[in-house]
Write an enzyme that holds these catalytic residues in place. Structure first.
Site, mmCIF file in Angstrom:
data_model
loop_
_atom_site.group_PDB
_atom_site.id
_atom_site.type_symbol
_atom_site.label_atom_id
_atom_site.label_comp_id
_atom_site.label_asym_id
_atom_site.label_seq_id
_atom_site.Cartn_x
_atom_site.Cartn_y
_atom_site.Cartn_z
ATOM 1 N N GLN B 259 0.833 -1.205 0.000
ATOM 2 C CA GLN B 259 0.000 0.000 0.000
ATOM 3 C C GLN B 259 0.867 1.254 0.000
ATOM 4 O O GLN B 259 0.594 2.207 -0.726
ATOM 5 C CB GLN B 259 -0.918 0.041 1.234
ATOM 6 C CG GLN B 259 -1.983 -1.018 1.220
ATOM 7 C CD GLN B 259 -2.775 -1.023 -0.061
ATOM 8 O OE1 GLN B 259 -3.376 -0.027 -0.422
ATOM 9 N NE2 GLN B 259 -2.769 -2.137 -0.780
ATOM 10 N N HIS B 262 1.973 2.928 -3.232
ATOM 11 C CA HIS B 262 0.996 3.607 -4.104
ATOM 12 C C HIS B 262 1.212 5.112 -4.103
ATOM 13 O O HIS B 262 1.062 5.768 -5.133
ATOM 14 C CB HIS B 262 -0.425 3.339 -3.622
ATOM 15 C CG HIS B 262 -1.056 2.141 -4.253
ATOM 16 N ND1 HIS B 262 -1.289 2.036 -5.596
ATOM 17 C CD2 HIS B 262 -1.494 0.981 -3.721
ATOM 18 C CE1 HIS B 262 -1.856 0.873 -5.864
ATOM 19 N NE2 HIS B 262 -1.989 0.202 -4.743
ATOM 20 N N GLU B 327 -9.719 0.443 4.682
ATOM 21 C CA GLU B 327 -10.065 0.047 3.315
ATOM 22 C C GLU B 327 -9.762 -1.446 3.128
ATOM 23 O O GLU B 327 -10.599 -2.210 2.677
ATOM 24 C CB GLU B 327 -9.240 0.894 2.342
ATOM 25 C CG GLU B 327 -9.529 0.609 0.881
ATOM 26 C CD GLU B 327 -8.545 1.315 -0.048
ATOM 27 O OE1 GLU B 327 -7.506 1.827 0.429
ATOM 28 O OE2 GLU B 327 -8.799 1.336 -1.270
ATOM 29 N N HIS B 328 -8.525 -1.845 3.459
ATOM 30 C CA HIS B 328 -8.105 -3.250 3.372
ATOM 31 C C HIS B 328 -7.757 -3.750 4.769
ATOM 32 O O HIS B 328 -6.981 -3.104 5.475
ATOM 33 C CB HIS B 328 -6.847 -3.394 2.508
ATOM 34 C CG HIS B 328 -6.972 -2.837 1.131
ATOM 35 N ND1 HIS B 328 -6.467 -1.601 0.784
ATOM 36 C CD2 HIS B 328 -7.531 -3.344 0.009
ATOM 37 C CE1 HIS B 328 -6.710 -1.371 -0.502
ATOM 38 N NE2 HIS B 328 -7.362 -2.402 -1.003
ATOM 39 N N ASP B 361 -6.016 -6.935 -5.338
ATOM 40 C CA ASP B 361 -5.870 -5.844 -6.307
ATOM 41 C C ASP B 361 -6.020 -6.324 -7.745
ATOM 42 O O ASP B 361 -6.350 -5.531 -8.629
ATOM 43 C CB ASP B 361 -4.486 -5.188 -6.159
ATOM 44 C CG ASP B 361 -4.429 -4.268 -4.960
ATOM 45 O OD1 ASP B 361 -5.484 -3.761 -4.557
ATOM 46 O OD2 ASP B 361 -3.321 -4.057 -4.429
ATOM 47 N N HIS B 420 -53.840 14.719 -1.402
ATOM 48 C CA HIS B 420 -53.407 13.342 -1.142
ATOM 49 C C HIS B 420 -54.587 12.520 -0.617
ATOM 50 O O HIS B 420 -54.864 11.424 -1.105
ATOM 51 C CB HIS B 420 -52.294 13.309 -0.084
ATOM 52 C CG HIS B 420 -50.944 13.719 -0.584
ATOM 53 N ND1 HIS B 420 -50.650 14.984 -1.000
ATOM 54 C CD2 HIS B 420 -49.791 13.002 -0.715
ATOM 55 C CE1 HIS B 420 -49.366 15.039 -1.362
ATOM 56 N NE2 HIS B 420 -48.832 13.850 -1.203
#
Lengths: 434, 434
Positions: B259, B262, B327-328, B361, B420
């Protein structure tokens, strides 16, 4: 009178485009004010909320407290008539029964390569529901927002409802109690959204905020999005009725007016394959507009944004409906199911003349929070899905990693993400040692 | 070296709060520029897109055209090695197999009151996928965005990918072809988002836009939201590994670095119940940072945002994980399933030491577009659900309306929405005539 369109006329496309693109909402730009309010609540918490409530709602909550006490809720609920209470309970029971069916299943399987895959759904831990005060304080909206949250398994559900000058609609509190709401705060505006999103000394922060509101509330929801989840920002209400000549014009007129009476910016459209029937409905609308309590609002909406569109046949009606992508689509034709099959984009469909849209607003069971402004092309109404989220799951065995690992190594190399590849390579090397 | 935390230390809460709230992204404010670009594309269409592409990508598309031709796509795809092609096809097949299972069922039933209720799912008609150019032009992301759209039934799927100075990654085009993409435009930036949302002479507008991008693309997506649907605005990537001492420190180090490599703003966290193991992983990271190609990026991420957190036991690890909402989430422990059960908020879970996050991934099957920045508390990764929408359905019979109509009338009265109520009353009156 609204505009009359006819698909056989040469200027139809231009007129239809005008109906589609009518700018019905002109939100004041309150973003700077809202940014200031949010910053203030983040910095000073309860003190800021109390000050802003004193200023906007003319209400001193320093002694009464931000939250309604159980005794206060009990006292307000006792004011509701047995008939109103029974109607709320009928609605709640039907809404709950519908939304329970929406809960999706978890899944898990092992694929031919030996990888175990799946997903699971878990509820949002805490949600906040904004309820407008005053005229637009609808108990039905409390049910429509709160019940899906509780069905989804939300542990903590907080409501904020402003009580200008201390005035509260007892039905709102009763609806909250019936729906199982855990906390009720008598605050509103951007300060309520800020308190829900960031928390104060009294109010714990939530993870998701739903519910309608004015321009300040909408701007605040946009601003806190990311910190918390939000639902869609709803625009003015809309209905499209597709009706053949075999209908009572007065029923169709009332269905059109039931959206028009919401808001001068609401839009009510009729598509019919019979021009004379279209005229009869327009006349019935005019007759009803003589006496309706909300005739000023409904009349303005119908005059400014209403339309009667005459088509050659129902296939043409279905095609136009998809271009409109209406929030509510009422199909008053001989075979409504067949016509529904031909449409793709609508928030909710009401089949046949015995299903006025108002049934869906209260007791049908499906949610009445629906996508407006043509967003039914890409979004859905409120549901339990708004209060749960999916976690994907993967588990490799050594054997599975041997099969699919090399493709991951290859793709990581092609993307120049070396550590990605090495995290697989290191494990494959270990396997190859054996 | 990253920060080391220990839950037994008195300052743990303060340190953990600092890790949680580290502001990892400082987006430049490009909103005014983006507003200008969108207005220009709306006003002038292709001409504006051509000019902006000439300016930003140093590329004259006036003669070549905005779209890649089939022959150009064919020629680029032919440049891909058989090994890379096979890896892409393996990934595509596995991603497709996973996402096919996500398609939800339509439902219809008749309830005890005689009302027929249900819902149906329909695909978004047209979707656009933004693919970044240059370094972040990942073919795996093309598969992860395009395959769910096609599985969902999206008829028309258009990609935009900038090709600065004419440079295109052939793997991106091949991934698009494998995924079944219908149109590929060599444009990028806010002008690509504007073209997809509003259309130009060459590019028909779409209903939904997904895919990652830089600050200009993110700002443009926020601006066109409402006109079209968008996916989440993704932040920098994150991983949380929970590992006991029975792991190879180098494997865990590589998972953390996968990670970190990235983006300098990525965040890699390790929670372990063994302080000595935590130290060994940190040493293994330092060793890997000597040689990794992307060591500058990965090293900065690890130094600025990485952390090793030592806990008393795995229950404590699960509780901290929920506060991080990663996230992961990689669970390298003896019984990963049991630990997964104790967590509630994560985008994706990877079970056991043979499941490095990098598998997810590329080839695991689940989507790699996942909620960042703690938004797993309230949102889910990309799925077929992003490309379909639900229409609710209701049909009353006269008998059903007799049963539930009065509750709707009552609630309409209580909300002062007369039309209504009357739309129900008119029908009930007709029934009572009989």
């Amino acid at each position: 009178m609204p505009v009359f369109l006819d698909t056989t006329q040469p200027d139809f496309e231009a007129q239809f485009a005008a109906v589609l693109s009518a700018k019905r909402e002109d939100s004041p730009d309150v973003d700077d004010i809202v940014a200031g309010i949010i910053a203030d609540v983040r910095a000073r918490g309860d003190a800021a909320v109390l000050e802003l409530t004193a200023k906007f709602d003319r209400l001193d909550l320093a002694t009464d407290g931000l939250a309604f006490t159980p005794a206060e809720i009990e006292a307000e609920c006792a004011k509701v008539s047995p008939e109103d209470r029974a109607a709320l309970e009928t609605a709640a029971q039907r809404i709950r029964a519908y939304h329970v069916r929406q809960m999706p299943e978890d899944a898990q399987w092992t694929d031919p390569d030996g990888a175990t895959l799946g997903w699971r759904w878990t509820p949002v831990s805490a949600a906040g529901l904004y309820v407008p005060g005053g005229l637009a304080s609808y108990p039905s909206s409390v049910l429509m927002n709160a019940i899906p949250a509780k069905v989804a398994g939300v542990q903590r559900l907080a409501i904020t409802v402003p009580t200008p000058d201390g005035v509260i609609n007892p039905l709102v509190l009763l609806a909250a109690r019936i729906a199982g709401v855990d906390e009720i705060y008598r605050i509103g505006g951007a300060q309520a959204i800020a308190a829900l999103a960031y928390g104060t000394q009294t109010i714990a922060p939530v993870d998701k905020i739903t519910g309608p509101g004015n321009a300040f509330v909408a701007a605040a929801k946009r601003r806190v999005f990311g910190k918390v989840g939000i639902d869609m920002i709803a625009g003015p209400s809309e209905i499209l009725v597709i009706a053949d000549a075999e209908n009572d014009p007065d029923w169709i007129a009332l269905d059109l007016m039931s959206q028009a009476e919401h808001d001068e910016s609401a839009q009510s459209l009729l598509i019919t394959d019979d021009a004379a029937f279209g005229q009869r409905v327009a006349q019935a609308v005019e007759a009803r507009l003589q006496t309706l309590e909300r005739r000023d609002i409904a009349g303005a909406s119908w005059r400014d944004y209403g339309a009667v569109i005459v088509v050659r046949d129902l296939d043409e009606a279905a095609a136009l409906s998809d271009r409109i992508a209406p929030e509510h689509l009422e199909l008053c034709v001989a075979d409504p199911e067949a016509l529904a099959e031909k449409t793709n984009h609508a928030g909710a469909i009401f089949l046949g003349q015995w299903t006025p849209e108002a049934i869906g607003d209260y007791v049908g069971g499906p949610n009445h929070v629906l996508p407006t402004a043509r967003s039914a092309r890409f979004s859905s109404g409120l549901s339990v899905m708004d209060f749960i989220k999916r976690t994907t799951i993967a588990k490799m065995t050594p054997a599975a990693l041997r099969v699919i690992g090399p493709a991951a190594e290859r793709l990581a190399q092609s993307e120049s993400l070396e550590a990605h590849g090495l995290s697989v390579t290191a494990r494959l090397n270990k396997l190859n040692e054996k």
